[in-house]
Design an enzyme around this catalytic site. Structure first.
Site, PDB file in Angstrom:
ATOM      1  N   LYS A  30       0.839  -1.210   0.000  1.00 12.56           N
ATOM      2  CA  LYS A  30       0.000   0.000   0.000  1.00 12.56           C
ATOM      3  C   LYS A  30       0.871   1.255   0.000  1.00 12.56           C
ATOM      4  CE  LYS A  30      -1.668   1.599   4.056  1.00 12.56           C
ATOM      5  NZ  LYS A  30      -1.427   3.012   4.441  1.00 12.56           N
ATOM      6  N   ASN A  31       1.803   1.320   0.932  1.00 12.73           N
ATOM      7  CA  ASN A  31       2.560   2.563   1.101  1.00 12.73           C
ATOM      8  C   ASN A  31       3.581   2.805  -0.003  1.00 12.73           C
ATOM      9  OD1 ASN A  31       1.054   3.215   3.286  1.00 12.73           O
ATOM     10  ND2 ASN A  31       2.580   2.632   4.820  1.00 12.73           N
ATOM     11  N   CYS A 124      -4.479  12.834  13.273  1.00 16.79           N
ATOM     12  CA  CYS A 124      -5.288  11.636  13.063  1.00 16.79           C
ATOM     13  C   CYS A 124      -5.160  10.790  14.303  1.00 16.79           C
ATOM     14  CB  CYS A 124      -4.863  10.884  11.812  1.00 16.79           C
ATOM     15  SG  CYS A 124      -3.361   9.965  12.032  1.00 16.79           S
ATOM     16  N   ARG A 129       1.021  14.313  13.626  1.00 17.07           N
ATOM     17  CA  ARG A 129       1.484  14.091  12.259  1.00 17.07           C
ATOM     18  C   ARG A 129       1.685  15.402  11.488  1.00 17.07           C
ATOM     19  NH1 ARG A 129      -1.147   8.725   9.805  1.00 17.07           N
ATOM     20  NH2 ARG A 129       0.796   8.763   8.645  1.00 17.07           N
ATOM     21  N   ILE A 131       3.375  18.329   9.105  1.00 18.86           N
ATOM     22  CA  ILE A 131       3.924  18.287   7.743  1.00 18.86           C
ATOM     23  C   ILE A 131       4.871  19.469   7.507  1.00 18.86           C
ATOM     24  CG2 ILE A 131       2.085  16.950   6.620  1.00 18.86           C
ATOM     25  CD1 ILE A 131       1.059  19.710   5.569  1.00 18.86           C
ATOM     26  N   ASP A 132       5.403  20.017   8.619  1.00 16.05           N
ATOM     27  CA  ASP A 132       6.293  21.175   8.497  1.00 16.05           C
ATOM     28  C   ASP A 132       7.492  20.895   7.580  1.00 16.05           C
ATOM     29  OD1 ASP A 132       6.808  19.449  10.872  1.00 16.05           O
ATOM     30  OD2 ASP A 132       8.668  20.602  10.943  1.00 16.05           O
ATOM     31  N   THR A 170      11.244  11.638   7.709  1.00 14.77           N
ATOM     32  CA  THR A 170       9.835  11.514   7.343  1.00 14.77           C
ATOM     33  C   THR A 170       9.683  10.776   6.008  1.00 14.77           C
ATOM     34  OG1 THR A 170       7.965  12.802   6.439  1.00 14.77           O
ATOM     35  CG2 THR A 170       9.999  14.024   6.814  1.00 14.77           C
ATOM     36  N   ASP A 313       4.621   0.352  12.114  1.00 12.34           N
ATOM     37  CA  ASP A 313       3.417  -0.264  11.556  1.00 12.34           C
ATOM     38  C   ASP A 313       3.245  -1.723  11.976  1.00 12.34           C
ATOM     39  OD1 ASP A 313       2.817   2.109  10.335  1.00 12.34           O
ATOM     40  OD2 ASP A 313       3.532   1.529   8.350  1.00 12.34           O
TER      41      ASP A 313
HETATM   42  N1  EPU Z   1       6.936  14.506  11.232  1.00 11.30           N
HETATM   43  C1  EPU Z   1       7.159  15.832  11.536  1.00 11.30           C
HETATM   44  N2  EPU Z   1       7.158  16.750  10.511  1.00 11.30           N
HETATM   45  C2  EPU Z   1       6.935  16.392   9.218  1.00 11.30           C
HETATM   46  C3  EPU Z   1       6.710  15.031   8.917  1.00 11.30           C
HETATM   47  C4  EPU Z   1       6.717  14.114   9.944  1.00 11.30           C
HETATM   48  O1  EPU Z   1       7.370  16.199  12.696  1.00 11.30           O
HETATM   49  O2  EPU Z   1       6.940  17.282   8.353  1.00 11.30           O
HETATM   50  C5  EPU Z   1       6.935  13.505  12.314  1.00 11.30           C
HETATM   51  C6  EPU Z   1       5.553  12.833  12.446  1.00 11.30           C
HETATM   52  O3  EPU Z   1       4.677  13.583  13.253  1.00 11.30           O
HETATM   53  C7  EPU Z   1       5.927  11.491  13.044  1.00 11.30           C
HETATM   54  C8  EPU Z   1       7.290  11.194  12.417  1.00 11.30           C
HETATM   55  O4  EPU Z   1       7.785  12.448  11.950  1.00 11.30           O
HETATM   56  O5  EPU Z   1       6.067  11.609  14.429  1.00 11.30           O
HETATM   57  C9  EPU Z   1       7.273  10.210  11.274  1.00 11.30           C
HETATM   58  O6  EPU Z   1       6.273  10.566  10.344  1.00 11.30           O
HETATM   59  P1  EPU Z   1       6.351  10.257   8.779  1.00 11.30           P
HETATM   60  O7  EPU Z   1       6.216  11.552   8.057  1.00 11.30           O
HETATM   61  O8  EPU Z   1       7.527   9.406   8.486  1.00 11.30           O
HETATM   62  O9  EPU Z   1       5.039   9.404   8.558  1.00 11.30           O
HETATM   63  P2  EPU Z   1       4.136   9.474   7.280  1.00 11.30           P
HETATM   64  O10 EPU Z   1       5.002   9.708   6.116  1.00 11.30           O
HETATM   65  O11 EPU Z   1       2.983  10.367   7.513  1.00 11.30           O
HETATM   66  C10 EPU Z   1       4.309   6.941   6.602  1.00 11.30           C
HETATM   67  C11 EPU Z   1       3.353   5.809   6.400  1.00 11.30           C
HETATM   68  C12 EPU Z   1       2.800   5.357   7.738  1.00 11.30           C
HETATM   69  C13 EPU Z   1       3.964   4.913   8.611  1.00 11.30           C
HETATM   70  C14 EPU Z   1       4.982   6.065   8.741  1.00 11.30           C
HETATM   71  C15 EPU Z   1       6.220   5.683   9.516  1.00 11.30           C
HETATM   72  C16 EPU Z   1       2.468   6.225   4.185  1.00 11.30           C
HETATM   73  C17 EPU Z   1       1.327   6.635   3.349  1.00 11.30           C
HETATM   74  N3  EPU Z   1       2.278   6.241   5.510  1.00 11.30           N
HETATM   75  O12 EPU Z   1       3.558   7.982   7.217  1.00 11.30           O
HETATM   76  O13 EPU Z   1       1.945   4.241   7.489  1.00 11.30           O
HETATM   77  O14 EPU Z   1       3.509   4.556   9.890  1.00 11.30           O
HETATM   78  O15 EPU Z   1       5.385   6.518   7.438  1.00 11.30           O
HETATM   79  O16 EPU Z   1       6.875   4.622   8.935  1.00 11.30           O
HETATM   80  O17 EPU Z   1       3.518   5.858   3.674  1.00 11.30           O
HETATM   81  C18 EPU Z   1       0.168   2.762   7.943  1.00 11.30           C
HETATM   82  O18 EPU Z   1       0.398   2.219   6.851  1.00 11.30           O
HETATM   83  O19 EPU Z   1      -0.611   2.258   8.799  1.00 11.30           O
HETATM   84  C19 EPU Z   1       0.822   4.035   8.266  1.00 11.30           C
HETATM   85  C20 EPU Z   1       0.386   4.850   9.213  1.00 11.30           C
END
Ligand code: EPU
Length: 427
Positions: A30-31, A124, A129, A131-132, A170, A313
């Protein structure tokens, strides 16, 4: 594919006590699929993506592509997408709300249209989560970013090359950056990138499209192209789905052969299963057999980390297993601040778990008992299904649409391994 609304509020009825035995074929990831589908917006040419799992999140992504003006068709696991017409730059808010991964549209849309308006995703159930990091990267590349009335507005005249060190690692942030910078002809350097296999699968695709991307440790050097081409690609296997079946095999003291996996992506998961007492036999790079021949599951210490560490995950699924281990396990969640919502539901089933800060202390019990439990997010739902497989009596897992976001034909696959799982539509 089924209509989205028909997924809502289905329930699973699980009769516990069956052992998982047999062979299971793991679906595409999926991811990995989601960013690759978004990357099709970077070119006007036709893209063919194979082994795309039949999931709610995939369907949402296809709907998003279509609403933006692309053609996207799904048949027998293959997506054919073509964004040859000029695209809409405004992403419908309801799609971003339905699926957080919609933020992956930001990089491609900005690269392709020079502007993008995307609903702010918000928090969520597993945490804030932020996105900065995505937005900082876009600004570095020359985008003007503002957040107004719940929407992120971005405009860029020309994509500038970037040297950027991510302040946190991230996954989707790295993916958005790679997609944007693949359209920039000058050399960019990204440091502290995510190395998850799903990110590397996207890198593979962007290379096929004509971008040059070198990865050295956590550094990526990108030299893009203004005219990216179409591609054909087969998505990598879903390591989290594989891991979920592996845990199921161990918890039920069963014996499962997993086919169509990438064993090299499963290192941290296999290590922990071995520590728990499982026998893990690697047959070849795409097949692994997991069986539990011991009569007790050893307790574990788990600490989630970025790849190649133990995946967040898989944290919930391992917690289900630790709840029937012979001793006390310690599970620390380092990636998301609120990813313990399954604890309360496991407690309803008789698990003994205490959470303090980021660590859950799980004292193994002899038996879980079937109960009515609620899914709160995708992996929490998988944890409850696994718990149901070993619980005494019937477990009712509600809000199964979370599972349908990320597991293809889960109940059919579990049934083929001997589990008693019935989906009851609630409409
Ligand atoms: N974070 C920040 N700033 C940002 C981005 C992230 O502080 O700009 C923090 C987040 O708050 C979190 C950490 O960094 O604490 C990691 O977040 P990341 O951005 O890596 O997560 P994501 O990209 O939103 C993806 C997967 C998730 C998986 C995570 C970690 C996808 C679509 N989603 O999320 O998958 O848990 O990476 O590996 O790829 C799932 O499949 O159930 C799922 C949640």
């Amino acid at each position: 594919m089924r209509d989205i609304t028909s997924y809502v509020s289905d329930i699973f009825l699980i009769e516990g006590g069956k052992t998982l035995r047999g062979t299971v074929h793991v679906s595409g990831s999926k991811n990995a699929s989601l960013p690759i589908l978004m990357a099709t917006l970077l070119t006007e040419e036709k893209c063919v993506i194979k082994r795309v799992p039949d999931l709610l999140d995939v369907r949402t992504t296809l709907e998003l592509l279509t609403q933006l003006g692309a053609d996207a068709e799904y048949e027998n696991g293959t997506v054919t997408a073509c964004a040859s017409r000029s695209l809409q730059h405004i992403t419908p808010d309801h799609l971003v709300r339905r699926m957080r991964a919609s933020i992956l549209v930001m990089g491609p849309l900005l690269a392709r249209c020079g502007r993008a308006v995307v609903g702010m995703p918000g928090g969520c159930s597993i945490g804030v989560r932020a996105i900065d990091q995505h937005l900082k990267l876009f600004e570095k590349a020359g985008a003007r970013v503002s957040i107004r009335h719940g929407y992120i507005h971005m405009e860029i005249d020309k994509i500038n090359p970037v040297e950027y060190t991510f302040e946190v690692i991230t996954v989707t942030g790295t993916e958005n950056a790679l997609m944007l910078l693949s359209k920039c002809e000058r050399r960019s350097v990204l440091r502290n990138i995510a190395l998850e296999p799903e990110v590397m699968d996207l890198v593979e695709v962007l290379r096929k499209m004509g971008a040059s991307i070198e990865i050295d440790g956590r550094t990526a050097i990108i030299q893009g192209s203004d005219s990216l081409s179409g591609f054909e690609h087969t998505v990598i296997p879903d390591r989290i789905e594989a891991g979920t079946f592996m845990v199921g095999a161990v918890m039920t003291f069963g014996d499962v052969l997993l086919k169509d996996v990438r064993v090299d992506h499963l290192g941290a998961i296999m290590e922990k299963l071995k520590e728990a007492g499982a026998t893990v036999e690697v047959i070849n790079p795409t097949e692994v057999r997991v069986s539990m021949r011991k009569d007790r599951i050893a307790p574990l210490e788990i600490s989630t980390a970025e790849y190649p560490g133990f995946p967040t995950d898989m944290q919930a699924q391992f917690m289900a297993m630790c709840s029937i281990a012979d001793g006390t396990s310690y599970i620390t969640e380092n990636i998301f601040e609120n990813r313990f919502q399954h604890v309360a539901e496991l407690q309803r089933m008789g698990a003994s778990i205490k959470v303090r800060g980021r660590t859950a202390t799980v004292v193994g019990v002899d038996k879980l008992s079937g109960a009515e439990v609620y899914s709160t997010d995708l992996r929490a739902s998988a944890c409850l299904v696994l718990a149901g497989l070993v619980a005494e009596g019937t477990t009712v897992v509600r809000d199964i649409y979370h599972l349908d976001r990320g597991y293809e034909k889960l109940e059919e696959k579990l049934k083929s391994l001997g589990a008693s799982v019935v989906r009851v539509p609630q409409r």
